[in-house]
Write a protein that holds these residues in place. Sequence first.
Motif, PDB file in Angstrom:
ATOM      1  N   LEU A 273      38.232  51.000  49.599  1.00  7.95           N
ATOM      2  CA  LEU A 273      38.795  51.590  48.390  1.00  7.95           C
ATOM      3  C   LEU A 273      37.994  51.134  47.178  1.00  7.95           C
ATOM      4  O   LEU A 273      37.709  49.947  47.028  1.00  7.95           O
ATOM      5  CB  LEU A 273      40.253  51.152  48.208  1.00  7.95           C
ATOM      6  N   ALA A 274      37.624  52.071  46.301  1.00  4.02           N
ATOM      7  CA  ALA A 274      36.936  51.718  45.054  1.00  4.02           C
ATOM      8  C   ALA A 274      37.886  50.922  44.173  1.00  4.02           C
ATOM      9  O   ALA A 274      39.038  51.304  43.973  1.00  4.02           O
ATOM     10  CB  ALA A 274      36.478  52.981  44.338  1.00  4.02           C
ATOM     11  N   CYS A 275      37.405  49.810  43.630  1.00  6.97           N
ATOM     12  CA  CYS A 275      38.295  48.875  42.939  1.00  6.97           C
ATOM     13  C   CYS A 275      37.640  48.349  41.663  1.00  6.97           C
ATOM     14  O   CYS A 275      36.446  48.018  41.643  1.00  6.97           O
ATOM     15  CB  CYS A 275      38.619  47.713  43.879  1.00  6.97           C
ATOM     16  N   THR A 276      38.442  48.261  40.606  1.00  2.78           N
ATOM     17  CA  THR A 276      38.034  47.630  39.350  1.00  2.78           C
ATOM     18  C   THR A 276      39.039  46.537  39.021  1.00  2.78           C
ATOM     19  O   THR A 276      40.252  46.766  39.085  1.00  2.78           O
ATOM     20  CB  THR A 276      38.001  48.647  38.195  1.00  2.78           C
ATOM     21  N   VAL A 277      38.551  45.349  38.663  1.00  2.00           N
ATOM     22  CA  VAL A 277      39.421  44.219  38.343  1.00  2.00           C
ATOM     23  C   VAL A 277      39.181  43.781  36.902  1.00  2.00           C
ATOM     24  O   VAL A 277      38.042  43.498  36.519  1.00  2.00           O
ATOM     25  CB  VAL A 277      39.185  43.032  39.296  1.00  2.00           C
ATOM     26  N   TYR A 278      40.243  43.730  36.125  1.00  2.00           N
ATOM     27  CA  TYR A 278      40.200  43.266  34.740  1.00  2.00           C
ATOM     28  C   TYR A 278      40.579  41.789  34.707  1.00  2.00           C
ATOM     29  O   TYR A 278      41.605  41.392  35.273  1.00  2.00           O
ATOM     30  CB  TYR A 278      41.183  44.056  33.881  1.00  2.00           C
ATOM     31  N   VAL A 279      39.770  40.976  34.044  1.00  2.00           N
ATOM     32  CA  VAL A 279      40.036  39.541  33.929  1.00  2.00           C
ATOM     33  C   VAL A 279      39.819  39.100  32.488  1.00  2.00           C
ATOM     34  O   VAL A 279      39.018  39.696  31.760  1.00  2.00           O
ATOM     35  CB  VAL A 279      39.135  38.707  34.863  1.00  2.00           C
ATOM     36  N   PRO A 280      40.501  38.040  32.042  1.00  2.00           N
ATOM     37  CA  PRO A 280      40.260  37.524  30.695  1.00  2.00           C
ATOM     38  C   PRO A 280      38.972  36.721  30.615  1.00  2.00           C
ATOM     39  O   PRO A 280      38.522  36.149  31.617  1.00  2.00           O
ATOM     40  CB  PRO A 280      41.478  36.634  30.441  1.00  2.00           C
ATOM     41  N   GLU A 281      38.376  36.690  29.437  1.00  2.00           N
ATOM     42  CA  GLU A 281      37.211  35.837  29.253  1.00  2.00           C
ATOM     43  C   GLU A 281      37.633  34.390  29.514  1.00  2.00           C
ATOM     44  O   GLU A 281      38.754  33.984  29.255  1.00  2.00           O
ATOM     45  CB  GLU A 281      36.664  35.985  27.831  1.00  2.00           C
ATOM     46  N   GLY A 282      36.736  33.619  30.071  1.00  2.00           N
ATOM     47  CA  GLY A 282      37.060  32.241  30.406  1.00  2.00           C
ATOM     48  C   GLY A 282      37.575  32.062  31.816  1.00  2.00           C
ATOM     49  O   GLY A 282      37.838  30.932  32.245  1.00  2.00           O
ATOM     50  N   THR A 283      37.726  33.158  32.570  1.00  2.00           N
ATOM     51  CA  THR A 283      38.130  33.046  33.978  1.00  2.00           C
ATOM     52  C   THR A 283      37.077  32.248  34.740  1.00  2.00           C
ATOM     53  O   THR A 283      35.882  32.363  34.482  1.00  2.00           O
ATOM     54  CB  THR A 283      38.283  34.447  34.601  1.00  2.00           C
ATOM     55  N   SER A 284      37.529  31.440  35.674  1.00  2.00           N
ATOM     56  CA  SER A 284      36.621  30.573  36.424  1.00  2.00           C
ATOM     57  C   SER A 284      35.446  31.359  37.015  1.00  2.00           C
ATOM     58  O   SER A 284      35.629  32.425  37.608  1.00  2.00           O
ATOM     59  CB  SER A 284      37.378  29.885  37.560  1.00  2.00           C
ATOM     60  N   ALA A 285      34.265  30.811  36.855  1.00  2.00           N
ATOM     61  CA  ALA A 285      33.047  31.497  37.297  1.00  2.00           C
ATOM     62  C   ALA A 285      33.062  31.791  38.794  1.00  2.00           C
ATOM     63  O   ALA A 285      32.575  32.843  39.238  1.00  2.00           O
ATOM     64  CB  ALA A 285      31.825  30.651  36.935  1.00  2.00           C
ATOM     65  N   LYS A 286      33.600  30.884  39.581  1.00  2.00           N
ATOM     66  CA  LYS A 286      33.628  31.095  41.032  1.00  2.00           C
ATOM     67  C   LYS A 286      34.548  32.241  41.420  1.00  2.00           C
ATOM     68  O   LYS A 286      34.291  32.954  42.401  1.00  2.00           O
ATOM     69  CB  LYS A 286      34.045  29.809  41.743  1.00  2.00           C
ATOM     70  N   LYS A 287      35.614  32.446  40.656  1.00  2.00           N
ATOM     71  CA  LYS A 287      36.493  33.581  40.927  1.00  2.00           C
ATOM     72  C   LYS A 287      35.791  34.895  40.574  1.00  2.00           C
ATOM     73  O   LYS A 287      35.909  35.891  41.304  1.00  2.00           O
ATOM     74  CB  LYS A 287      37.806  33.435  40.156  1.00  2.00           C
ATOM     75  N   LEU A 288      35.055  34.900  39.479  1.00  2.00           N
ATOM     76  CA  LEU A 288      34.284  36.089  39.118  1.00  2.00           C
ATOM     77  C   LEU A 288      33.229  36.391  40.182  1.00  2.00           C
ATOM     78  O   LEU A 288      33.016  37.553  40.564  1.00  2.00           O
ATOM     79  CB  LEU A 288      33.602  35.891  37.757  1.00  2.00           C
ATOM     80  N   GLU A 289      32.588  35.351  40.662  1.00  2.00           N
ATOM     81  CA  GLU A 289      31.582  35.516  41.708  1.00  2.00           C
ATOM     82  C   GLU A 289      32.202  36.120  42.964  1.00  2.00           C
ATOM     83  O   GLU A 289      31.617  37.003  43.604  1.00  2.00           O
ATOM     84  CB  GLU A 289      30.969  34.145  42.034  1.00  2.00           C
ATOM     85  N   GLN A 290      33.392  35.661  43.300  1.00  2.00           N
ATOM     86  CA  GLN A 290      34.065  36.161  44.498  1.00  2.00           C
ATOM     87  C   GLN A 290      34.439  37.637  44.340  1.00  2.00           C
ATOM     88  O   GLN A 290      34.266  38.437  45.268  1.00  2.00           O
ATOM     89  CB  GLN A 290      35.312  35.321  44.772  1.00  2.00           C
ATOM     90  N   ILE A 291      34.951  38.012  43.185  1.00  2.00           N
ATOM     91  CA  ILE A 291      35.310  39.411  42.939  1.00  2.00           C
ATOM     92  C   ILE A 291      34.085  40.314  43.075  1.00  2.00           C
ATOM     93  O   ILE A 291      34.120  41.360  43.743  1.00  2.00           O
ATOM     94  CB  ILE A 291      35.956  39.565  41.547  1.00  2.00           C
ATOM     95  N   ARG A 292      32.988  39.900  42.458  1.00  2.00           N
ATOM     96  CA  ARG A 292      31.751  40.697  42.540  1.00  2.00           C
ATOM     97  C   ARG A 292      31.244  40.786  43.973  1.00  2.00           C
ATOM     98  O   ARG A 292      30.767  41.832  44.423  1.00  2.00           O
ATOM     99  CB  ARG A 292      30.678  40.084  41.646  1.00  2.00           C
ATOM    100  N   ALA A 293      31.337  39.678  44.697  1.00  4.07           N
ATOM    101  CA  ALA A 293      30.836  39.655  46.071  1.00  4.07           C
ATOM    102  C   ALA A 293      31.557  40.665  46.952  1.00  4.07           C
ATOM    103  O   ALA A 293      30.958  41.236  47.878  1.00  4.07           O
ATOM    104  CB  ALA A 293      30.978  38.255  46.656  1.00  4.07           C
ATOM    105  N   HIS A 294      32.816  40.932  46.658  1.00  4.22           N
ATOM    106  CA  HIS A 294      33.583  41.906  47.441  1.00  4.22           C
ATOM    107  C   HIS A 294      33.271  43.343  47.030  1.00  4.22           C
ATOM    108  O   HIS A 294      33.836  44.280  47.606  1.00  4.22           O
ATOM    109  CB  HIS A 294      35.080  41.637  47.303  1.00  4.22           C
ATOM    110  N   GLY A 295      32.419  43.512  46.033  1.00  2.00           N
ATOM    111  CA  GLY A 295      31.985  44.853  45.653  1.00  2.00           C
ATOM    112  C   GLY A 295      32.834  45.523  44.601  1.00  2.00           C
ATOM    113  O   GLY A 295      32.632  46.704  44.287  1.00  2.00           O
ATOM    114  N   ALA A 296      33.781  44.792  44.011  1.00  2.00           N
ATOM    115  CA  ALA A 296      34.621  45.373  42.969  1.00  2.00           C
ATOM    116  C   ALA A 296      33.876  45.396  41.639  1.00  2.00           C
ATOM    117  O   ALA A 296      33.033  44.535  41.362  1.00  2.00           O
ATOM    118  CB  ALA A 296      35.911  44.582  42.819  1.00  2.00           C
ATOM    119  N   ARG A 297      34.190  46.381  40.836  1.00  2.00           N
ATOM    120  CA  ARG A 297      33.685  46.416  39.459  1.00  2.00           C
ATOM    121  C   ARG A 297      34.496  45.428  38.637  1.00  2.00           C
ATOM    122  O   ARG A 297      35.725  45.365  38.763  1.00  2.00           O
ATOM    123  CB  ARG A 297      33.829  47.826  38.888  1.00  2.00           C
TER     124      ARG A 297
END
Length: 371
Positions: A135-159
Amino acid sequence: MSLTTYCPADGTRIPAGSLTWRCPVCQGPLDLDYSPTPSPLKSLTGRTSSMWRYAECLPLPRPDCTLGEGRTPLVPLTAEVDAKLDFLNPTLSFKDRGAVMLAALATRLGPERVIADSSGNAGTAIAAYCARARLACTVYVPEGTSAKKLEQIRAHGARLEVVEGDREATARAARTAADEDGVFYASHVYNPYFLHGTKTYVHELWEDLGGRLPESLVLPVGNGTLLLGAALAVAELHHAGLIDRRPALHAVQSAAVAPLARAWQAGSDEIVVDPAPAPTAAEGIAIPNPPRARQILRAVRESGGAFHTVTEDQIRHAQLDLASRGLYVESTGAVCWAATREGGAVGGRSVVVPLCGAGLKTGLAPDHGSV
């Protein structure tokens, strides 16, 4: 197909199969018209070793996108306190329990795209299960979100959409996008299917403790998805006659962002939103305006529990103490232990705390000095 949802505030009902994500009248979150009956303990023997072993209590059948979520270990911390290691779920947080439900529902509804908003863990879970479900997915996060969590979201292919501002600004941005045509809003707050996933946390406790529940369940609360899921499971088990008493629900918030704890102390059903909350290492519960605030306050009151707050120093010390016991969890995951350790605010002959997210997602909380 999906069940009927309804607004608990005004009774407005939403037809099954709709992409509507909130009440069109009051704009509030929805509940699910669903009252399952759990199976007795002996009937669980030989079932799959995942949350899907409680299939009769779940509103959707086991989906192809499952990653084997659930059935996490329960280990002792003291003679009275056990910890449930929910950071051992596939994406390293308890949010997998609800995310798999949302991905399964989205697969059935067939939207053009899925969106979610999160301080991190819900976003990583939704991204993972959407990847699994293609499923095509976009995730909205606040600035300052932990870098490792951002890395994980991107790794799964989400925008990834990083929103300038706090968690509330992020929620507003996602809700605006959620109103576009063809969008499934995989909201862990507004969508009740998520709560019916998180409730399996308590079904597992009941099974692991031999058909009983502890005197107290201590739960971290921001948007309250784990606590409200726990309340659902307790009600199901009690109604079915599988437990003879209900545990007290004790909710823990960071003292820096504690709108629910303040309302509790004031004896109010309404929260007062702090327009500029202080920063906290417990980013996963830094929610200044939880949409299900009334439901959370009611659930705690009806259980005979209470609200508790912990300081940043207490959070860090609890995180380090858990690490010294071999359990490295993120800052948010340490707040319940902070409220119970060394004669803390929550006591009882039997207590269970959840360790909700892995420490590698955030690192150690900052050192603000001694307690």
